[in-house]
Design a protein around this motif. Structure first.
Motif, short mmCIF file in Angstrom:
data_model
loop_
_atom_site.label_atom_id
_atom_site.label_comp_id
_atom_site.label_asym_id
_atom_site.label_seq_id
_atom_site.Cartn_x
_atom_site.Cartn_y
_atom_site.Cartn_z
N MET B 136 0.86 -1.18 0.00
CA MET B 136 0.00 0.00 0.00
C MET B 136 0.89 1.23 0.00
N GLY B 137 0.63 2.17 -0.91
CA GLY B 137 1.42 3.39 -0.95
C GLY B 137 1.42 4.08 0.40
N GLU B 138 2.56 4.62 0.77
CA GLU B 138 2.67 5.24 2.09
C GLU B 138 1.63 6.35 2.27
N ALA B 163 8.25 4.19 -2.65
CA ALA B 163 8.80 4.54 -3.96
C ALA B 163 7.84 5.43 -4.74
N GLY B 164 8.38 6.16 -5.70
CA GLY B 164 7.59 6.94 -6.65
C GLY B 164 6.61 7.88 -5.98
N SER B 165 5.34 7.83 -6.43
CA SER B 165 4.33 8.76 -5.90
C SER B 165 3.70 8.23 -4.62
N ASP B 170 2.34 2.66 -7.42
CA ASP B 170 3.62 2.22 -6.87
C ASP B 170 3.45 0.96 -6.03
N ALA B 171 2.27 0.81 -5.41
CA ALA B 171 1.97 -0.43 -4.69
C ALA B 171 1.93 -1.60 -5.67
#
Lengths: 273, 395
Positions: B136-138, B163-165, B170-171
């Motif tokens: 899961m994206g931060e 990472a990334g956005s 990114d997830a």
């Protein structure tokens, strides 16, 4: 006509040694800095360079190359910078290819991209996410432009599929040493040597091993059985987050020792084709 | 319409653009998907779980008071929000988790944006005794902290992606990297109809139960097919699920509602079809948001579940051949529809779903009382209470 890459690999074979190939993303740490890093690799005895095309969604890459590509993209690197970096390397007399995910090629125009690579003196393109089933348009464009199509195969690739993929490959076959993404590892996976042996059963093309080859010891080991040794993340690590000039010195030291190690590997004599 | 088995192409869309290391696993998955289509015991096992665990068939609710705001058109809601875990996502997850068991794999990974697919995956893993890791994206772990806690309560490991956005795309990248590395022991439960073949066809087949049920329910209730079927589209799984059984019913309009964010003209949106162009992202060719070099552009939407720069390849094809329409709904329009459904029907929808409701308001006003609109109420809004309360200045 043979590409520079093919000539360099043939020459290495004649000298009974593996070729050493270095990877660096264009625009990392800056567009000009990348060119200086390439100069260091060439001057240290690398036989060929892979210019990475920084991409927003690099699923094949581990944290080091992701960070380098991210930095390049934040610097605003564009297609023209990738091509200019390629041109710089080939003007220096090096054999050079571009390694890129597929979408930038498709958006540039498939024919146009192949032609631009040739115009910049490039020998070919490595396409790590262009599957065999989707590869035909690219293969046709690359053939028209006279450049190599370099495909990656993995330990999980079946023998039947190895035949197919190597059948559309030219220049060299990129053997992924392990199941995983790019990055430094403490040892080279045993699966690398097995994969190279399986490739030899179906193809006469040179085979270069990449993914996780980081140290001179590992390079020497791979050079005993492969035709090429590909180093990426370990080179980038020397420059990542460091003062550029100091980083460049570290890069030079590593590059020289990698070149010495690769050339000193004990090889069983393989006949010249 | 159906993609050919070997290549997974929908016209020029779909296919496989993935590292060679994944091909063997995708082949295995595609073959198993084909075999299980005709496997009575698998169908029975999945059907049993649908009936006794997730609560299928989901009901059809006629929204009489909401209809007053839709030009008097007849409004029928397919209640996927009442499924266990609160959305349609469980349909696909149970199917893929059962497949994981059949493949003899013991570990599943998943990506999640809003957290609904992550929660559904963690749920199925708990039920079937599988290890579960959710990427899961931060940014999303902060926006959806409660869903992170839900997944952890269910025994899953949640890995914030930096990472990334730091969002859904990114997830997915990180889940693909895990899968490349651990493919021998691990199945990747992709949560939408995107990604490399066979995911778009497989995930569609697990969700078509929505449309199969709804088609029969509408016929029984009204004696006729609906005028139009509407569903929100991020990756497009709930939409393809309800569209698919209607594709051959040429009289039925199929309308996908994409997230328009601040508006298409601002560039801050998540409308891959209405505001993007064809390219390759996450293993397949489809419409996507990208710059002139093919670098993915970050999407924007108030709805985390639609905040994705790509869309499933079958939607791209349905759009190109003119079988389905795709409209863009702004954050503002979606939140108005969200509020309206709460107050007229006593149903708090997911903000994703509110985009479909906003589409129904527009279409109903255009077509009037003779029209019957079937809307996929794909998820419930419990997870969105914080966002909505902030949006409406209630907290």
């Amino acid at each position: 006509m043979a590409t520079s890459l093919e000539r360099v690999l043939h020459q290495a074979k004649n000298e009974n040694r593996a070729a050493l190939i270095g990877y660096i993303p264009a625009g990392f740490p800056t567009v000009e800095g990348c060119k200086r890093a390439i100069d260091v690799l060439i001057d240290s005895g690398f036989d060929a360079v892979e210019i990475g095309y920084p991409y927003s969604d690099p699923v094949m890459d581990g944290p080091i190359i992701q960070e380098a590509a991210d930095q390049a993209l934040r610097n605003g690197v564009k297609a023209k910078d990738v091509l200019a970096t390629l041109h710089h390397a080939t003007e220096r007399g090096a054999a050079a290819v571009v390694m890129t995910y597929w979408n930038p090629i498709e958006q540039f125009g498939v024919d146009e991209f192949a032609e631009a690579i040739a115009q910049a003196g490039g020998s070919g393109v490595i396409t790590p996410d262009l599957s065999f089933e989707q590869a035909q348009p690219w293969n046709e464009s690359a053939a028209r432009a006279g450049i190599n199509t370099i495909y990656v195969v993995a330990p999980s690739t079946t023998d039947e599929r190895l035949r197919k993929v190597t059948g559309i490959t030219s220049g060299f076959i990129y053997a992924a040493s392990l199941m995983g993404v790019t990055g430094t590892r403490t040892s080279v996976s045993h699966s690398a040597q097995e994969l190279v042996a399986r490739i030899r059963q179906v193809s006469d093309l040179p085979v270069a091993v990449g993914l996780g080859v980081s140290t001179p010891e590992q390079a020497r080991e791979v050079a005993t059985y492969a035709d090429g040794v590909i180093i990426g993340s370990a080179l980038i690590k020397e420059l990542l987050g460091k003062d550029f000039d100091k980083g460049l010195l570290g890069l030079q030291e590593l590059a020289l020792s990698l070149a010495a190690a690769t050339k000193s590997a004990n090889r069983e004599v393989r006949g010249v084709q | 319409m159906t993609a050919t088995v070997d290549t997974g192409l929908f016209g020029p869309y779909g296919g496989r653009y993935v590292p060679e290391a994944l091909i063997a696993a995708l082949d295995e998955l595609a073959q198993m998907h084909q075999e299980l289509k005709n496997d009575q015991s698998f169908a029975a096992e999945l059907s049993h779980l649908h009936k006794t665990y997730s609560g299928r068939p989901s009901i059809l609710t006629e929204a009489h008071r909401f209809a007053d705001y839709c030009g008097g058109a007849r409004i029928l809601l397919k209640r996927e929000d009442l499924n266990h875990t609160g959305s349609h996502k469980i349909n696909n997850v149970l199917g893929q988790a059962l497949m994981t068991k059949r493949m003899g794999k013991k570990r599943v990974i998943a990506e999640t944006g809003a957290g609904q697919h992550g929660v559904a995956s963690a749920t199925a893993a708990a039920l079937l005794g599988l290890e579960c890791v959710v990427y899961m994206g931060e940014e999303d772990t902060k926006r959806q902290a409660l869903n992170v806690a839900r997944m952890r309560l269910l025994g899953a490991t949640v890995v914030p992606v930096t990472a990334g956005s730091r969002t859904l795309k990114d997830a997915i990248n990180e889940a693909m990297r895990d899968w490349v590395t651990n493919v021998e022991t691990t199945h990747y439960i992709l949560g939408t109809v995107a990604g490399p073949h066979p995911f778009p066809v497989m995930v569609r087949d697990f969700h078509r139960i929505i449309g199969d049920e709804a088609r029969a329910q509408v016929l029984e209730l009204t004696g006729a097919l609906p005028t139009a079927v509407l569903a929100c589209v991020g990756g497009g799984s709930n939409a393809i699920g309800i569209f698919y059984p209607f594709i051959d019913d040429k009289s039925v309009r199929l309308i996908g509602l994409e997230a328009g964010g601040d508006g298409l003209e601002t560039g801050r949106h998540a409308s891959a079809i209405s505001g993007g162009r064809p390219g390759v992202l996450h293993g397949a060719r489809s419409y996507m948001l990208q710059d002139e070099d093919g670098q993915t552009i970050e999407s924007h939407s108030i709805s985390a579940g639609l905040d994705y720069p790509g869309v499933g390849p079958e939607h791209a094809h349905l759009y190109d051949i003119g079988r389905a329409e795709y409209w863009s709904i702004t954050d503002k329009e979606a939140m108005e529809a969200f509020s309206l459904l709460c107050r007229t029907e006593g149903i708090i929808p997911a903000i994703e779903t509110a985009h479909a409701l906003a589409g129904a308001i527009k279409l109903g006003k255009e077509l009037g009382p003779k029209a019957t609109l079937l809307i996929n109420l794909s998820g419930r809004g419990d997870k969105d209470v914080q966002t909505a309360a902030e949006y409406f200045g209630m907290v």
